[in-house]
Design a protein around this motif. Structure first.
Motif, PDB file in Angstrom:
ATOM      1  N   GLU A   1       0.861  -1.108   0.074  1.00 21.59           N
ATOM      2  CA  GLU A   1      -0.130  -0.049  -0.226  1.00 21.59           C
ATOM      3  C   GLU A   1       0.803   1.339  -0.037  1.00 21.59           C
ATOM      4  OE1 GLU A   1      -3.485   2.271   2.586  1.00 21.59           O
ATOM      5  OE2 GLU A   1      -2.828   0.050   3.368  1.00 21.59           O
ATOM      6  N   LEU A   2       2.042   1.289   0.779  1.00 24.68           N
ATOM      7  CA  LEU A   2       2.976   2.260   0.750  1.00 24.68           C
ATOM      8  C   LEU A   2       3.520   2.388  -0.512  1.00 24.68           C
ATOM      9  CD1 LEU A   2       4.551   4.515   2.192  1.00 24.68           C
ATOM     10  CD2 LEU A   2       6.304   2.717   3.040  1.00 24.68           C
ATOM     11  N   THR A   3       3.819   1.679  -1.103  1.00 22.53           N
ATOM     12  CA  THR A   3       4.398   1.838  -2.621  1.00 22.53           C
ATOM     13  C   THR A   3       3.573   2.371  -3.610  1.00 22.53           C
ATOM     14  OG1 THR A   3       5.605  -0.062  -1.948  1.00 22.53           O
ATOM     15  CG2 THR A   3       5.695   0.288  -4.447  1.00 22.53           C
ATOM     16  N   ALA A   4       2.266   1.942  -3.294  1.00 23.67           N
ATOM     17  CA  ALA A   4       1.185   2.554  -4.492  1.00 23.67           C
ATOM     18  C   ALA A   4       1.009   4.084  -3.769  1.00 23.67           C
ATOM     19  CB  ALA A   4      -0.060   1.730  -4.138  1.00 23.67           C
ATOM     20  N   ALA A   5       1.113   4.355  -2.537  1.00 21.97           N
ATOM     21  CA  ALA A   5       0.681   5.766  -2.302  1.00 21.97           C
ATOM     22  C   ALA A   5       2.132   6.740  -2.792  1.00 21.97           C
ATOM     23  CB  ALA A   5       0.742   5.683  -0.572  1.00 21.97           C
ATOM     24  N   VAL A   6       3.183   6.205  -2.693  1.00 23.08           N
ATOM     25  CA  VAL A   6       4.052   6.864  -3.207  1.00 23.08           C
ATOM     26  C   VAL A   6       4.033   6.991  -4.747  1.00 23.08           C
ATOM     27  CG1 VAL A   6       6.593   6.872  -3.525  1.00 23.08           C
ATOM     28  CG2 VAL A   6       5.779   6.172  -1.208  1.00 23.08           C
ATOM     29  N   GLY A   7       3.593   5.922  -5.166  1.00 24.35           N
ATOM     30  CA  GLY A   7       3.441   6.253  -6.861  1.00 24.35           C
ATOM     31  C   GLY A   7       2.395   7.363  -7.229  1.00 24.35           C
ATOM     32  N   VAL A   8       1.247   7.305  -6.328  1.00 29.08           N
ATOM     33  CA  VAL A   8       0.544   8.525  -6.392  1.00 29.08           C
ATOM     34  C   VAL A   8       1.134   9.905  -6.466  1.00 29.08           C
ATOM     35  CG1 VAL A   8      -1.736   9.636  -5.535  1.00 29.08           C
ATOM     36  CG2 VAL A   8      -1.466   7.338  -5.736  1.00 29.08           C
ATOM     37  N   ALA A   9       1.917   9.882  -5.331  1.00 28.18           N
ATOM     38  CA  ALA A   9       2.781  11.179  -5.211  1.00 28.18           C
ATOM     39  C   ALA A   9       3.782  11.633  -6.345  1.00 28.18           C
ATOM     40  CB  ALA A   9       3.594  11.189  -3.847  1.00 28.18           C
TER      41      ALA A   9
ATOM     42  N   ALA B   1       2.857  10.391  -9.736  1.00 28.59           N
ATOM     43  CA  ALA B   1       2.513  10.329 -10.983  1.00 28.59           C
ATOM     44  C   ALA B   1       1.336  11.587 -10.719  1.00 28.59           C
ATOM     45  CB  ALA B   1       1.696   9.086 -11.133  1.00 28.59           C
ATOM     46  N   THR B   2       0.877  12.060  -9.666  1.00 29.54           N
ATOM     47  CA  THR B   2       0.046  13.137  -9.740  1.00 29.54           C
ATOM     48  C   THR B   2       0.592  14.329 -10.546  1.00 29.54           C
ATOM     49  OG1 THR B   2      -1.127  12.330  -7.915  1.00 29.54           O
ATOM     50  CG2 THR B   2      -1.530  14.486  -8.426  1.00 29.54           C
ATOM     51  N   PRO B   3      -0.340  14.905 -11.522  1.00 28.56           N
ATOM     52  CA  PRO B   3       0.210  16.279 -12.104  1.00 28.56           C
ATOM     53  C   PRO B   3       0.641  17.097 -11.085  1.00 28.56           C
ATOM     54  CG  PRO B   3      -1.789  15.459 -13.079  1.00 28.56           C
ATOM     55  CD  PRO B   3      -1.570  14.416 -11.756  1.00 28.56           C
ATOM     56  N   GLY B   4       1.732  17.931 -11.692  1.00 26.25           N
ATOM     57  CA  GLY B   4       2.383  19.049 -10.718  1.00 26.25           C
ATOM     58  C   GLY B   4       3.857  18.940 -10.878  1.00 26.25           C
ATOM     59  N   ASP B   5       4.663  19.759 -10.633  1.00 26.73           N
ATOM     60  CA  ASP B   5       5.997  19.917 -10.544  1.00 26.73           C
ATOM     61  C   ASP B   5       6.605  19.364  -9.298  1.00 26.73           C
ATOM     62  OD1 ASP B   5       6.155  22.993 -12.550  1.00 26.73           O
ATOM     63  OD2 ASP B   5       5.958  20.988 -13.205  1.00 26.73           O
ATOM     64  N   LEU B   6       7.215  18.208  -9.494  1.00 25.73           N
ATOM     65  CA  LEU B   6       8.078  17.982  -8.224  1.00 25.73           C
ATOM     66  C   LEU B   6       9.390  18.627  -8.222  1.00 25.73           C
ATOM     67  CD1 LEU B   6       7.760  13.897  -8.668  1.00 25.73           C
ATOM     68  CD2 LEU B   6       6.590  15.321  -6.836  1.00 25.73           C
TER      69      LEU B   6
ATOM     70  N   GLY C   1      15.200  16.135  -7.800  1.00 28.68           N
ATOM     71  CA  GLY C   1      15.419  15.115  -7.138  1.00 28.68           C
ATOM     72  C   GLY C   1      14.402  14.395  -6.435  1.00 28.68           C
ATOM     73  N   TYR C   2      13.338  14.926  -6.222  1.00 30.38           N
ATOM     74  CA  TYR C   2      12.213  13.898  -5.695  1.00 30.38           C
ATOM     75  C   TYR C   2      11.673  12.978  -6.450  1.00 30.38           C
ATOM     76  CZ  TYR C   2      10.861  17.501  -2.134  1.00 30.38           C
ATOM     77  OH  TYR C   2      10.817  18.311  -0.811  1.00 30.38           O
ATOM     78  N   ALA C   3      11.405  12.808  -7.765  1.00 34.37           N
ATOM     79  CA  ALA C   3      10.846  11.846  -8.551  1.00 34.37           C
ATOM     80  C   ALA C   3      11.960  10.717  -8.548  1.00 34.37           C
ATOM     81  CB  ALA C   3      10.646  12.251 -10.032  1.00 34.37           C
ATOM     82  N   GLY C   4      13.136  11.018  -8.569  1.00 32.96           N
ATOM     83  CA  GLY C   4      14.189  10.163  -8.591  1.00 32.96           C
ATOM     84  C   GLY C   4      14.414   9.396  -7.211  1.00 32.96           C
ATOM     85  N   TRP C   5      14.213   9.991  -6.100  1.00 32.92           N
ATOM     86  CA  TRP C   5      14.253   9.612  -4.872  1.00 32.92           C
ATOM     87  C   TRP C   5      13.183   8.717  -4.639  1.00 32.92           C
ATOM     88  CZ3 TRP C   5      15.055  14.938  -2.512  1.00 32.92           C
ATOM     89  CH2 TRP C   5      16.502  15.521  -2.775  1.00 32.92           C
ATOM     90  N   LEU C   6      12.025   9.361  -4.716  1.00 29.01           N
ATOM     91  CA  LEU C   6      10.538   8.371  -4.468  1.00 29.01           C
ATOM     92  C   LEU C   6      10.735   7.179  -5.637  1.00 29.01           C
ATOM     93  CD1 LEU C   6       8.462  11.356  -4.181  1.00 29.01           C
ATOM     94  CD2 LEU C   6       9.206  10.101  -2.320  1.00 29.01           C
ATOM     95  N   ARG C   7      10.934   7.050  -6.575  1.00 26.91           N
ATOM     96  CA  ARG C   7      11.091   5.870  -7.545  1.00 26.91           C
ATOM     97  C   ARG C   7      12.020   4.917  -6.818  1.00 26.91           C
ATOM     98  NH1 ARG C   7       6.597   5.493  -9.987  1.00 26.91           N
ATOM     99  NH2 ARG C   7       6.211   7.089 -11.621  1.00 26.91           N
ATOM    100  N   GLN C   8      13.314   5.523  -6.168  1.00 27.28           N
ATOM    101  CA  GLN C   8      14.121   4.461  -5.661  1.00 27.28           C
ATOM    102  C   GLN C   8      13.507   3.917  -4.383  1.00 27.28           C
ATOM    103  OE1 GLN C   8      17.345   3.407  -6.600  1.00 27.28           O
ATOM    104  NE2 GLN C   8      16.971   2.046  -4.894  1.00 27.28           N
ATOM    105  N   VAL C   9      12.707   4.847  -3.707  1.00 23.51           N
ATOM    106  CA  VAL C   9      12.070   4.380  -2.539  1.00 23.51           C
ATOM    107  C   VAL C   9      11.271   3.230  -2.821  1.00 23.51           C
ATOM    108  CG1 VAL C   9      10.255   4.920  -1.064  1.00 23.51           C
ATOM    109  CG2 VAL C   9      12.311   6.342  -1.105  1.00 23.51           C
ATOM    110  N   GLN C  10      10.306   3.228  -4.122  1.00 24.45           N
ATOM    111  CA  GLN C  10       9.481   2.376  -4.658  1.00 24.45           C
ATOM    112  C   GLN C  10      10.273   0.968  -4.631  1.00 24.45           C
ATOM    113  OE1 GLN C  10       7.507   4.389  -7.761  1.00 24.45           O
ATOM    114  NE2 GLN C  10       5.565   3.795  -6.549  1.00 24.45           N
ATOM    115  N   ASN C  11      11.317   1.136  -5.372  1.00 22.14           N
ATOM    116  CA  ASN C  11      12.313   0.028  -5.570  1.00 22.14           C
ATOM    117  C   ASN C  11      12.608  -0.875  -4.282  1.00 22.14           C
ATOM    118  OD1 ASN C  11      13.347  -1.205  -8.116  1.00 22.14           O
ATOM    119  ND2 ASN C  11      15.112  -1.614  -6.520  1.00 22.14           N
ATOM    120  N   ASP C  12      12.887   0.138  -3.382  1.00 23.55           N
ATOM    121  CA  ASP C  12      13.530  -0.357  -2.128  1.00 23.55           C
ATOM    122  C   ASP C  12      12.383  -1.049  -1.341  1.00 23.55           C
ATOM    123  OD1 ASP C  12      16.004   0.774  -2.475  1.00 23.55           O
ATOM    124  OD2 ASP C  12      15.585   2.477  -1.046  1.00 23.55           O
ATOM    125  N   LEU C  13      11.052  -0.550  -1.566  1.00 23.96           N
ATOM    126  CA  LEU C  13      10.027  -0.981  -0.751  1.00 23.96           C
ATOM    127  C   LEU C  13       9.562  -2.489  -1.235  1.00 23.96           C
ATOM    128  CD1 LEU C  13       7.685   2.014  -0.286  1.00 23.96           C
ATOM    129  CD2 LEU C  13       8.856   0.728   1.548  1.00 23.96           C
TER     130      LEU C  13
END
Length: 194
Positions: free
Chosen positions: A41-49, A51-56, A59-71
């Motif tokens: 569920e956390l992995t999916a919630a991070v994906g929403v953060a 993927a949702t339109p708006g400027d990250l 660094g955020y997108a790369g960090w959060l994608r790494q977090v998803q992989n770590d999860l």
């Protein structure tokens, strides 16, 4: 380690039981399965953060994608009985989370937090849409940590990672609220109170 999925439905869980990574059959309410579900569920919630339109911010997108992989690594680790970090992953064993995962999170926490103003109270979640989504991720992360702590032989690096990840998500949420006023908790404040 590669994963090959040839068919999504298997019917093997129709009886309310599922396989762990070592092929042990357990109820889907087993603490190990509950922890893996919370991490999913956390992995999916991070994906929403992400993927949702708006400027990250940078660094955020790369960090959060790494977090998803770590999860996913965390989920694989939780799914295997016999806690504690292994000397190294065996080809049929999958990854074991180790201290390098936590060290990476701490590095990002320190980097982002260095530019934030000092806290004077607890922050009420909100600020900007991205900040609010990251706060939701943080609360889901806390639940995943609690579920992982209920696993009798959990790898301690898993719970350290989830604890530190919730810190990072809080810091990123504060940074993502930049430009919006930070609303702080005011203990006991009530409408009309002096």
């Amino acid at each position: 380690m590669s994963v090959h999925l040839t068919r999504i439905y298997t019917r093997t869980g129709d009886d309310g039981r599922t396989h762990l990574a070592d092929l042990t059959r357990v109820p889907k309410t087993d603490p190990r399965v509950e922890a893996g579900g919370a991490v999913d569920e956390l992995t999916a919630a991070v994906g929403v953060a992400v993927a949702t339109p708006g400027d990250l911010p940078d660094g955020y997108a790369g960090w959060l994608r790494q977090v998803q992989n770590d999860l996913f690594d965390i989920g694989a680790d939780v799914s295997r009985p016999g806690g504690g970090p292994a000397a190294g992953p065996a080809p049929d064993d999958g990854p074991r989370v180790d201290g390098s995962y936590v060290a990476w999170l701490e590095e990002i926490c320190d980097r982002v937090n260095a530019d934030l103003p000092a806290l004077r109270s607890f922050v009420l979640p909100g600020g900007t849409p991205l900040s609010a989504r990251l706060h939701v991720c943080r609360t889901v992360c806390r639940r995943a940590e609690r579920r992982a702590l209920a696993v009798p032989d959990v790898n301690p690096e898993v719970t350290r990672y989830l604890n530190r990840l919730s810190d990072l998500l809080f810091i990123l949420a504060r940074a993502a609220a930049e430009g919006a006023p930070e609303v702080l908790w005011q203990p006991g404040r009530r409408p009309g109170a002096a």
